[in-house]
Structure formats: C-alpha cells, structure tokens
Design an enzyme around this catalytic site. Structure first.
Site, short mmCIF file in Angstrom:
data_model
loop_
_atom_site.label_atom_id
_atom_site.label_comp_id
_atom_site.label_asym_id
_atom_site.label_seq_id
_atom_site.Cartn_x
_atom_site.Cartn_y
_atom_site.Cartn_z
N TYR A 43 0.83 -1.21 0.00
CA TYR A 43 0.00 0.00 0.00
C TYR A 43 0.87 1.27 0.00
CZ TYR A 43 -4.28 -2.57 1.60
OH TYR A 43 -5.37 -3.41 1.72
N GLY A 44 2.10 1.11 0.46
CA GLY A 44 2.93 2.27 0.81
C GLY A 44 3.23 3.28 -0.27
N CYS A 74 -1.36 -1.93 9.79
CA CYS A 74 -0.62 -1.29 8.70
C CYS A 74 -0.44 0.20 9.01
CB CYS A 74 -1.40 -1.47 7.40
SG CYS A 74 -0.61 -0.74 5.98
N ASN A 75 0.80 0.64 9.07
CA ASN A 75 1.05 2.06 9.33
C ASN A 75 0.49 2.93 8.22
OD1 ASN A 75 3.42 2.69 11.61
ND2 ASN A 75 3.35 0.59 10.89
N THR A 76 0.61 2.47 6.99
CA THR A 76 0.15 3.27 5.86
C THR A 76 -1.36 3.48 5.94
OG1 THR A 76 1.95 2.35 4.52
CG2 THR A 76 0.11 3.36 3.33
N GLU A 153 11.06 -8.54 2.86
CA GLU A 153 10.30 -9.68 2.30
C GLU A 153 11.20 -10.64 1.53
OE1 GLU A 153 6.51 -8.80 0.58
OE2 GLU A 153 5.89 -7.70 2.38
N THR A 186 5.28 -1.77 9.49
CA THR A 186 5.21 -3.13 10.05
C THR A 186 6.51 -3.92 9.90
OG1 THR A 186 4.26 -3.71 7.91
CG2 THR A 186 2.74 -3.50 9.77
N HIS A 187 7.23 -3.67 8.80
CA HIS A 187 8.39 -4.50 8.49
C HIS A 187 9.67 -4.12 9.23
CE1 HIS A 187 5.69 -5.51 5.26
NE2 HIS A 187 6.56 -6.30 4.66
#
Ligand code: DGL
Length: 274
Positions: A43-44, A74-76, A153, A186-187
């Site tokens: 989404y970012g 999700c931060n975004t 990822e 999140t990552h």
C-alpha cells in the site's frame, strides 16, 4: 462481563504479523482473525484514494467475521485512511500511529524525534501531527525508506547491502541529532539490528507493534472486553484464523519470520466482494 469474540487485525500483507506477534504475546487468551491483503500489497506507494478504498474493504471483511475490536496493523492505512473510516462504525478500532507517537513523546529526552515509514505514511505527516498534538514543542524529522519493505520480504535483513542502504537512508537523522526513532512500518522491526547499526545503539527505537499491544490490552481491560473462555484451559491460547486475498503460499512461507511461529494454513478470500 466478558467478550469472547475475536480481535480482528488487518494489514496490507504479511507485515501485520509483527503486530499480531505482540498481541498474542500480551493477550494469549484472545481469539484472533487476521486479514492480509497480499493480493494488493504494498500500500505504501499508493494514493490516498486507493489506500482508503482498500482499507474500507479490509474493515468490512473483518466486520463480517463478528470481531469485537479491529486493529489496523498497517502504518500506511493507519496514517492515511483509518480516522475517516472509523467514524462510520461503532465497533472500536485503533491504528498504530497514536500509540507509536505517544511512546516517542514519552521516551525522547532532547525533544528531537525521527520517524521512518513508507512514502504514503511519511507524506501524510500523521506521526508528526500526533506528536505535536501531545507536545507542539517537539521537533519531528520524517523520512521515507521505501526499499526496506521489499528487502525484508526478500530476506535481506542481515546482508551487507542492507546495512549500506540503511546507512545511506538514515545519515540525515544523525545531522539533526534525534534521540528517538519511530519504526513507522510493520516490516521495520525485522531491521532493528540494521537500523541500530546505522544510528548507533544510543538511539531509542519505537516499535508500533509493541506500543499498540499495550494500548489494546488496556482498552480491553478497561471495558471488560477480555476473553475469559479460554482462560479456563491450562496455558491459555485463543484460536487464530488467517485470511488472505491471493494464493496463501508466500504468506505462509514468510509468516514464521514475522509471527515467530509457523502458520499451517490461510484461507483465500475475494476482497473485491467487500
Ligand atoms: N504494512 C505497510 C506499513 O506498515 C508496509 C507494506 C506496504 O507498503 O503495504 O506501512
């Protein structure tokens, strides 16, 4: 009174499992329904309109699962869409921005806070706004690090290239002398070593998953909404269900690194129907 329904957690993909890990650690008795929008991740780099549309669908799906509380991991989506959408529902929901911002304000000593995240999170200025709501005098330095998500990822969490890219991205944070850095994605908790290497170990890192778990725990306790059913069993563990919007293979393969345990199966759903 207790509420034995599940907590719903959603994310643009697999990253929200870092938040789920913290929720399970703090609230092991809770049932959890997780939705990862792996078919449309990331989404970012997307526009506000698209992120809002996707987020609304993610929430509609979780509502259909009869959840008692929704966590936007999700931060975004939290930064761009959640505030507007949450007004349409009576089910309580929370995103990662407020707890992360609050923790940063509590931690900083010199008043200089760094925030890193995706392009959409940083462009939204959501963390800076929340921090300034609490204390307008604090200085916030925001920086997008778009290469971090694909690197995590692909398993590039401890390669030389990752250390080099992190140093390159983060060198401006040294110049402004931050003492606290919000990992606004999140990552990024999977890059803690790399980020600490680039920033030096005196910089305090704020992880959104850790902070949101504390606030969800408090909310459930204050509102008598904890699950008491599974507490009867020895070693309380709630039920966990995972749903994704594309074939689950990549999700289940990556899951153990993000969640800390294996996921045996995830169910594919068609998110366009919501
Ligand atoms: N989950 C997203 C976040 O925390 C990162 C991945 C994406 O860009 O979708 O901002």
């Amino acid at each position: 009174m207790a509420d034995n329904r599940a907590i719903g957690i959603f994310d643009s993909g697999v990253g929200g499992l870092t938040v789920t890990r913290e929720i399970i650690r703090l609230l092991p008795q809770e049932n959890v329904v997780y939705f990862g929008d792996v078919g449309r991740t990331p989404y970012g780099g997307r526009s506000r309109e698209i992120i809002t549309h996707f987020t609304r669908q993610d929430i509609t799906f979780l509502m259909e699962q009869n959840v008692k509380f929704i966590i936007c991991a999700c931060n975004t989506a939290s930064a761009v869409a959640l505030e507007e959408i949450s007004q349409d529902y009576s089910t309580p929901m929370t995103g990662v921005i407020k707890p992360g911002a609050k923790a940063a304000v509590e931690i900083t000593k010199n008043g200089n806070i760094g925030v890193i995240g995706t392009l959409a999170t940083i462009n939204s200025n959501a963390y800076a706004k929340q921090i300034h709501n609490i204390d307008p005098k604090l200085k916030v330095y925001s920086l997008a690090c778009p290469l971090f998500v694909p690197m995590v990822e692909e398993g590039y969490t401890d390669k030389e290239a990752t250390f080099l890219i992190a140093r390159d991205y983060l060198h401006t944070m040294h110049d402004v002398e931050i003492d606290t850095l919000v990992l606004g994605c999140t990552h990024y908790s999977l890059l803690k070593n790399v980020i600490s290497d680039a920033m030096g170990d005196k910089i305090q890192l704020v992880e959104s998953g850790v902070e949101i778990s504390k606030s969800v725990y408090q909310y459930l306790a204050d509102n008598n909404m904890m699950n008491t059913q599974t507490l009867q069993k020895p070693g309380p563990t709630g039920e966990r269900k995972f749903f994704v919007s594309d074939v689950p293979d990549k999700f289940t393969n990556l899951a153990s690194r993000f969640l800390g345990t294996e996921i045996e199966n995830a169910t594919r759903i068609d998110i366009s129907e919501y």
